[in-house]
Each structure stands twice: as C-alpha cells, then as structure tokens.
Design an enzyme around this catalytic site. Structure first.
Site, PDB file in Angstrom:
ATOM      1  N   THR A  53       0.868  -1.192   0.000  1.00 35.46           N
ATOM      2  CA  THR A  53       0.000   0.000   0.000  1.00 35.46           C
ATOM      3  C   THR A  53       0.900   1.235   0.000  1.00 35.46           C
ATOM      4  O   THR A  53       2.125   1.105  -0.023  1.00 35.46           O
ATOM      5  CB  THR A  53      -0.893   0.027   1.264  1.00 35.46           C
ATOM      6  OG1 THR A  53      -0.070   0.324   2.392  1.00 35.46           O
ATOM      7  CG2 THR A  53      -1.612  -1.286   1.475  1.00 35.46           C
ATOM      8  N   CYS A  54       0.277   2.410   0.093  1.00 33.64           N
ATOM      9  CA  CYS A  54       1.111   3.621   0.084  1.00 33.64           C
ATOM     10  C   CYS A  54       1.973   3.715   1.345  1.00 33.64           C
ATOM     11  O   CYS A  54       2.977   4.410   1.363  1.00 33.64           O
ATOM     12  CB  CYS A  54       0.259   4.866  -0.066  1.00 33.64           C
ATOM     13  SG  CYS A  54      -1.041   4.999   1.159  1.00 33.64           S
TER      14      CYS A  54
END
Lengths: 410, 276
Positions: A53-54
């Site tokens: 994910t980020c």
C-alpha cells in the site's frame, strides 16, 4: 513444526522508511501476480502473501524453510532495492503484526478501514496466483475478521481520518477556510475521489479533476460537482489553484516543475500547496525546491494524525486486548488442527481394540452397547484433555506478555 | 488619598497582566481545560476595568488626560495592546497568540508601574482635549502597528516551519497562515487609520498655537511618515499586484522594527516623542 519456524513476515512501512524508500519496493496491483509467482517459486517456503500500500510493503512467507529463506527474500525485495530499514517478525510476532495491521493499529491514520479492503484485495490476488493455501489463507482471513471485530467493538475507528481527510486538514492549516479555495485533484481513483468528497464537504469553491483517462475524470467531476481535464492539460490549471492533491498510480512523477508557471506562482497572494498521496511519488521532488510552493507528502501527514492518535489512546488498549484474545484463539485452533490426524488415529485404534475385545465375548449385544458407550466416553475425555492442554500451552496471559515483548521490539 | 489608590492600583496591574499571560500560556501549551478559558475571560474583564479605573483616577488627580509622561504612556500602551488584541481574539476565536501579546503588555505595564513617579505633577499643554485624542489615537495606532509586525513575524515563522515540514507546537496551536495574513493586514489597516487621525489632529492642534514651532524636517517626524506609508501599503496589499501575504508580512516586520527603534531613540533620551 513450531509456528516460529514456518512463518516469517518481512516488510517496510512509514514507521521505518521515508516515502523515497517505500516507493522503491512498492508493488503495483498489476505486478503482484508476477511477484507472487516469483516468491512462491523460490525455495524454502510454499505459501506467500504480499501486501503493498502507500504506507507499507510486507511479505508473509510460510513453509518448512521460511526462516532460512527469509534472508533471500529480504535481499531480493528490500535490501537489494536500497531499502535498509526492513523489519522481520517470526512466528507469533508475525501473527501479532498482521492482526495489528488489519485492525488499523499500525496505520498512519489510526483505525482507518481502508487497510481491510487492501488486505482483502491482496488475499484475492494471492488466491488467484495460488500463493496461499492451508496455512496462510486461514491466517489472513482471521486477520480480516479481527480487523472487523476491533472496529465493531471499540471506537478506534470511529470518526477516524483517512489519508484523504488528513490531506484536506493539512491544507486547511495553510489556507484557512477551504470554502474560498480552488482545488485540483490529480488522479480520479479511490483516494482522489475521497479527497474530492472531503473538499466538497467543506465547500471548496472549485474542484478540478485531472486524470490520464478523461472519462474517469469526467465521471468523478459528475459525482462531486467539478470540472474535468485530461492529464496533458495539467499545466493549464496547476498555477491557478490554491490546493493540488495528487493521488496517482504511476511509475514516474506526473506533476513536474515544467507544469508550473513560476512567475504566476510568485505573484499569488497565498502560497499554493501541493500534497502528494502517491507511492511511488506523483510529484517531482524538484517541485519542493520551488520557493513559491508548499509541497508535502504522505510522511508530513503524521503532524495531522498524531492528534487523533492521542485522542484514541484508551481505545487502542481495548483493541490490543482483542488482538491478544484473537491470536490466542487462532494459535489454539492451529495447534488443535495439527492434532487432527492423531485424534483420527486414536479413534481408529480405540475402535479396533473394542472390536477385538468384543470378538472374545459371547453375549455380544449387551456388551457391544457398553463397549461402544465406553469408547466414546473415553475418547471424548481424551479429546477434551488434548484441547485443554493446547489452550494452556498458549495461555492468554503468556501471550499478553509475548505481545508486550513484540511491541517493545517493533 | 487618591495618590495612594493610584499607586496601589499601579502595583496591582502588573499582577493582573501576569495572571492573564499565564492563562493565555495555558491556551498555547497547556491542557485545554474550560476552567482556564473561563478564568481568562474573568481576568481580562477585571484587568480592563482596573486599568481604565486607574486612568480615571489619574485623570482626576492630574486634571487632564493622564498620559503626559513616559511611564504613564508606556502603561497606556499596554492597555492599547489589549484593546486592539481582544476584539481580534473575539473575532477569530483563536486565543493561542495571546500569550505573546499579553506577555508584551505585561512587560510594558511592569515598566510603567515600576518607573511611575511617586509625585505626579500636572502638565500645562496636556489640558487640551485635542491632546487626549492625539495621544490616545497615536498610542492605539502604535499598538496596532506593533501587533501587525507581530502577526507578520508569526506568519513568516509558520511559513518557514511548514515549508521545512516541521510541524511542531506552533503549527498545531497557531491560527492558519491565511488567518495570520488577514490579521497582519487588518491591524495594519487599523493602525494606519488611527495614525492618520492621530497625526492630523496633532498637526492641527500644533498649528492652532498649542506649541511654539512644529518642525517638519525634524528627523523624528520622518520615521512616522515612513511608518504611515508602510502600514498603508500593507493594508492595501490585497489590491497591490505582487505584494503577497509573505511580502506583506516582511514589510510589517520591518515597519514594526522601525517603530521600535524610533520609540527607543526618541522616547528614552527625551522623555517624549516630541522635542517641544
């Protein structure tokens, strides 16, 4: 085989690495199938779960040689890409960590629920690639259940921020009232739309969507009441607006210095703010050097979210109790599952013994009923003792202590 | 008898300012307890009543507007700072800058109270009502201009911190950049208007025969004109192309610095802003 020897979690997150490092080991959803295939093909483990994910990239590996194989994985997926800050959790610690991540306790925005969807999607991709089987699939499914339980039974996620809302709050700290603000949202994906929703909620004067695919920008503009532009017209609008939020999934920065009209920016009364929520970064770092602009990334959102962390400290303690309880339940079930063949063997041997004894007796009808009842009773007693023994082997108090040690290490 | 009361209140005033500073300090760095907020409003109310009461007593004692010597002027300046700041606080609802402002007012009042002469003697020219308007508007203008410089400085500090990604206590507690910019321009405009009124009344009063000679080439008159222009420009900056919030803040800081230097250079050796 003990859990510690067959389960290892390696990763890097916003806690350990800046966004410049995280973007190097990020795996885009479309690339994850290939990555999972490569990981499964490696020796030493037979199941792999990958989430990127980020804010984190984590790889969970399971198999008889997972411990030994973890060094190769660390080298190939982290150190080899220049990411030095790679953590490794083994056995129970890996379970704790996965459950904490699913519960949103390890998120930059405490309690956010976006991570549940991301884990679910990652599980779907791992299933499609046949990378998760009897060990990791139930573990990840249990993590999702824990994540839901924590959000249902505690207030840790109540009224929580999302990264999108944190970005809007950061902008408000610079620009004041956002109802006098013109905003540009680059990227019409989920986060971009969430940013637009928050901007609309605070009454932003103008919202412009800029996306590689114009149709998606137009759809977002219709939904949130804004304007749409293709990405190649970014430079037309970026120097006009007060706030630009970038949330794109692109290997290279899409917002670059050449898009900005420097003279126009210098004449603006208030400095425009650019917030980059993308990993890999969607804004060229050179833009941050521009004197007239304020450029911020995901790591800067900590300033906004830390206040919310303080407010939810008591809820975190409740969530952690649930976590320990769920890990206890999971480990006991796992241990019990490993005893299933033993139990089946015991049942067969008991019945064999019963039949053998019955063969030696004449009054078979009465004795058969007696022997059958006795076999079942003894077998049940034995199974109950085994279950109790398994639970005691993973006592909740001891697990609580293990959790504290894990928290000290992490 | 009045003189005893004057000196008693002069002793009490710095204590009240100190308590107010403490309560504003709690707003910036302490727990957000409602009791501190309520206490602050009560102390502010008492402080204004006591300070105005003290001035009225002085007025009664001297027989003219009681700002004719440096130390009562310094004390009136402390009150002016409060009178300019409190409406701003009410309008913006952001009291976190108060600790600095009220702390400054406390320092002024402490100086004023400590150096207040034991024997207060009336001044001849101060009996004119024009004197009262001239001095009151000029001191209120000075307070507004100093606050403009203060908000300008806060703007620059906060902008610097945000640019560097240092999101500390100032970032969390101070108003946003846009509000600081509006505060800077707002008080600069107020200061400009008050200075316009104060200076013009002073000039008119001087020409009406109150003073023997008003020398426009006096080097002390020039800084006032420069300040008047500077703060007028800051007030008009939203309509001046290129004079951004940051530049307006820089001008405000420069203007406030010039004002402080002017006050120190003229006030301390002469005991008055004017030589007459």
């Amino acid at each position: 085989m003990p859990l510690a020897r067959r389960l290892v979690l390696l990763g890097t997150s916003y806690r350990t690495s800046p966004v410049e490092a995280r973007e190097r080991c990020a795996v885009a959803p479309e690339d994850s199938a290939a990555a999972l295939r490569e990981l499964v093909a490696a020796e030493g483990h037979d199941e792999v779960f990958l989430i990127s994910t980020c804010n984190r990239t984590e790889i969970l590996i399971s198999g008889p040689g997972a411990e030994a194989a973890s060094e190769t994985v660390r080298q190939r997926w982290f150190l080899g890409l220049g990411v030095q800050e790679c953590y490794a959790y083994h056995g129970t610690d890996a379970v704790f960590h996965l459950f904490r991540v699913a519960a949103g306790l390890d998120s930059q925005v405490l309690g956010e629920s976006e991570i549940l969807g991301q884990i679910k999607d990652a599980l779907g991709r791992a299933q499609d690639a046949a990378a998760v089987k009897s060990h990791l699939q139930p573990l990840v499914e249990q993590a999702l259940a824990v994540g839901k339980r924590v959000r249902t039974e505690t207030k840790v996620g109540e009224g929580t921020l999302s990264v999108a809302r944190a970005a809007v709050e950061l902008a408000a700290k610079v620009l004041g009232r956002l109802d006098r603000v013109d905003a540009l949202v680059v990227g019409a994906g989920e986060t971009g739309q969430l940013v637009a929703k928050h901007l609309r909620d605070v009454g932003a004067r103008r919202i412009v969507f800029c996306n590689r695919t114009l149709e998606r920008a137009e759809a977002a503009a219709r939904e949130h009441g804004g304007e749409a532009l293709p990405l190649d017209q970014l430079s037309k609008v970026i120097s006009e607006v007060d706030l630009t939020v970038v949330s794109v999934d692109a290997p290279e920065p899409v917002v670059r210095l050449e898009h900005v009209d420097a003279a126009r920016i210098r004449r603006r009364d208030r400095p425009p703010i650019v917030i980059d929520l993308s990993v890999p970064r969607g804004v060229d770092p050179a833009l941050a050097a521009h004197a007239g602009m304020l450029v911020h990334g995901l790591d800067d959102l900590d300033a906004v979210v830390s206040r919310h962390h303080e407010e939810r400290r008591s809820e975190v303690a409740l969530a952690e109790n649930i976590l320990v309880e769920e890990v206890h339940k999971f480990l006991a079930l796992q241990a019990y599952a490993t005893l299933k063949p033993v139990v089946a063997g015991m049942r067969a041997r008991f019945e064999e013994a019963r039949d053998a004894v019955l063969g030696e007796i004449d009054d078979r009808e009465l004795v058969a009923a007696l022997a059958d009842k006795l076999t079942k009773r003894l077998l049940n007693e034995a199974l109950t003792q085994i279950k109790l023994g398994t639970r005691e082997a993973f006592s909740q108090e001891r697990l609580g202590e293990t959790y504290r040690q894990y928290r000290e290490r992490s | 008898m009045i003189e005893i009361e004057v000196h008693a209140l002069a002793t009490l005033l710095p204590v009240l300012y100190l308590i107010a500073t403490f309560l504003y300090g709690m707003e910036l760095g302490g727990p957000k307890a409602p009791k501190f907020r309520a206490g602050r409003h009560v102390v502010n109310g008492i402080l204004l009543v006591v300070h105005l009461g003290w001035l009225l007593l002085l007025w009664q004692s001297l027989g003219h507007f009681p700002v004719a010597d440096p130390w009562t002027a310094v004390s009136f300046m402390a009150l002016s700072v409060m009178l300019v700041y409190l409406p701003i606080e009410l309008m913006t609802g952001a009291p976190t800058t108060g600790v600095f402002v009220v702390g400054f007012a406390f320092t002024l009042q402490l100086i004023g109270s400590c150096l207040l002469p034991l024997d207060l003697s009336p001044s001849g020219f101060a009996r004119s009502p024009f004197f009262a308007v001239h001095v009151a508007t000029a001191l209120l203008a000075t307070a507004a201009l100093l606050l403009s410089g203060f908000f300008g400085a806060l703007y620059l500090v906060l902008l610097r911190q945000i640019r560097a990604g240092r999101f500390g206590v100032l970032f969390r507690r101070l108003p946003d950049l846009e509000s600081l910019s509006r505060l800077n321009r707002g008080v600069a405009t107020l200061g400009f208007v008050l200075l316009t009124v104060g200076v013009n009344i002073g000039i008119w009063w001087a020409h009406s025969g109150a003073v023997e000679r008003l020398d426009y080439t006096d080097p002390k008159v020039l800084p006032v004109l420069v300040l008047w222009l500077l703060f007028g420009v800051i007030g008009a900056s939203p309509w001046i192309r290129g004079l951004t919030g940051r530049r307006a803040a820089v001008v405000a800081v420069l203007g406030a610095s010039l004002l402080i230097v002017t006050l120190i250079v003229t006030f301390l050796p002469l005991g008055s802003i004017h030589e007459f």
